[in-house]
Design an enzyme around this catalytic site. Sequence first.
Site, PDB file in Angstrom:
ATOM      1  CE  LYS A 146       5.029   3.202   3.089  1.00 19.78           C
ATOM      2  NZ  LYS A 146       5.428   2.267   4.122  1.00 19.78           N
TER       3      LYS A 146
ATOM      4  CB  SER B 138       2.554   2.285  -1.080  1.00 15.00           C
ATOM      5  OG  SER B 138       1.422   2.869  -1.659  1.00 15.00           O
TER       6      SER B 138
ATOM      7  CG  PHE C 296      -1.910  -2.139  -6.514  1.00 13.08           C
ATOM      8  CD1 PHE C 296      -0.605  -2.608  -6.506  1.00 13.08           C
ATOM      9  CD2 PHE C 296      -2.277  -1.259  -7.520  1.00 13.08           C
ATOM     10  CE1 PHE C 296       0.321  -2.217  -7.479  1.00 13.08           C
ATOM     11  CE2 PHE C 296      -1.368  -0.862  -8.511  1.00 13.08           C
ATOM     12  CZ  PHE C 296      -0.079  -1.349  -8.479  1.00 13.08           C
ATOM     13  CG  ASN C 297      -6.737   0.384  -3.167  1.00 15.88           C
ATOM     14  OD1 ASN C 297      -5.963   0.559  -4.110  1.00 15.88           O
ATOM     15  ND2 ASN C 297      -7.425   1.358  -2.631  1.00 15.88           N
TER      16      ASN C 297
ATOM     17  CE1 TYR D 131       2.270   5.559   3.009  1.00 13.04           C
ATOM     18  CE2 TYR D 131       1.088   5.405   0.927  1.00 13.04           C
ATOM     19  CZ  TYR D 131       1.634   4.801   2.028  1.00 13.04           C
ATOM     20  OH  TYR D 131       1.552   3.444   2.184  1.00 13.04           O
TER      21      TYR D 131
END
Length: 328
Positions: free
Chosen positions: A144, A116, A168-169, A140
């Site tokens: 990762k 992420s 990314f998103n 979070y």
Amino acid sequence: MNILVAGGAGYIGSHLVKELQNVADKLVVLDDLSTGHRDSIGNIELVIGSSGNKALVTNILRTNNIDAVFYFAAHSLVGESMSNPGKYLRNNISFAIEFLESMVECGVRYMVFSSSAAVYGEPAFYPITEEHPTVPTNVYGATKLIFEEMLDWYDRIYGLKYVSLRYFNAAGADQSGQIGEDHKPETHLIPLVVKACMGLSEKIIIYGNDYPTKDGTCVRDYIHVSDLARAHILALKYIIASDQSKIYNLGNGTGYSVNDVIASTIKITGKKPKIEVAPRRPGDPAVLVASSKKIANELGWNPEYIKLEDIIYSAWNWHKNNPSGFQQ
Ligand code: UDP
């Protein structure tokens, strides 16, 4: 090629599973269904269980002669990771150690890992390249990053080769409209805005309109989930051909504000819901935009969904067909 997708019944995993059906000789999904959906993977073999159950994972790897693993099995809500860090450290790290140990025991040497942009933390420059410092600002993101570091040690010590993909998103849905995003509760912007425009929720809340951006709202890099899925397959092919490990960003390279997303969704749906401005959400950086040049240059990956409207349209198509999400 025999493939196991851990966490394959989740949002991104299920889109990969759909693409893998044309690639894999044998395809197995392991998912505890804590957030995933049985219906998101059709007739693909599903083992319901934890990625941290070493006996179970070892049995799956052995009996199916698994060659490669895609690893999505993680909790992924930033806010929750700060209110319940133990849940994230246990699930995203402790379980992962057991999983990696099973891989070593069974001689499975290839992994594509779902990482992420949260590993970077507060951006120091734009667009964010893979060389950007990694200073996560939430648990979070830290989990990762720790996973990536574990993979590096398993590579050095056991020769386990991996590609880590820093998304990314992620947004949008498969063009069939049959699978898509279904989180309960939903926290992500695009599904929330689409649902509000469909009248499925009362209003849109904008978290902060006083950021140093063009319109005061946060800017993000939205990348279509099917483009992410394709990148995973390229990544696996690369590992097998090169026997090397790599880390890549995955984004579109273009930033859109919260207001851009709302305006575009209103245009697509033709509906304008109530909009309310609330205080900033803790931990939200003003701008997150990726450089994905490295994966474009090295693996030839380029996103097909470049326009925000196309990404939102696909999300709308999914929600229109499935206003309550997956049934089971
Ligand atoms: N956001 C918002 N309203 C919402 C949900 C999200 O204004 O109801 C904003 C959020 O503050 C962030 C952006 O939309 O700036 C994207 O948030 P999302 O949760 O979708 O993804 P994140 O960037 O946190 O991974």
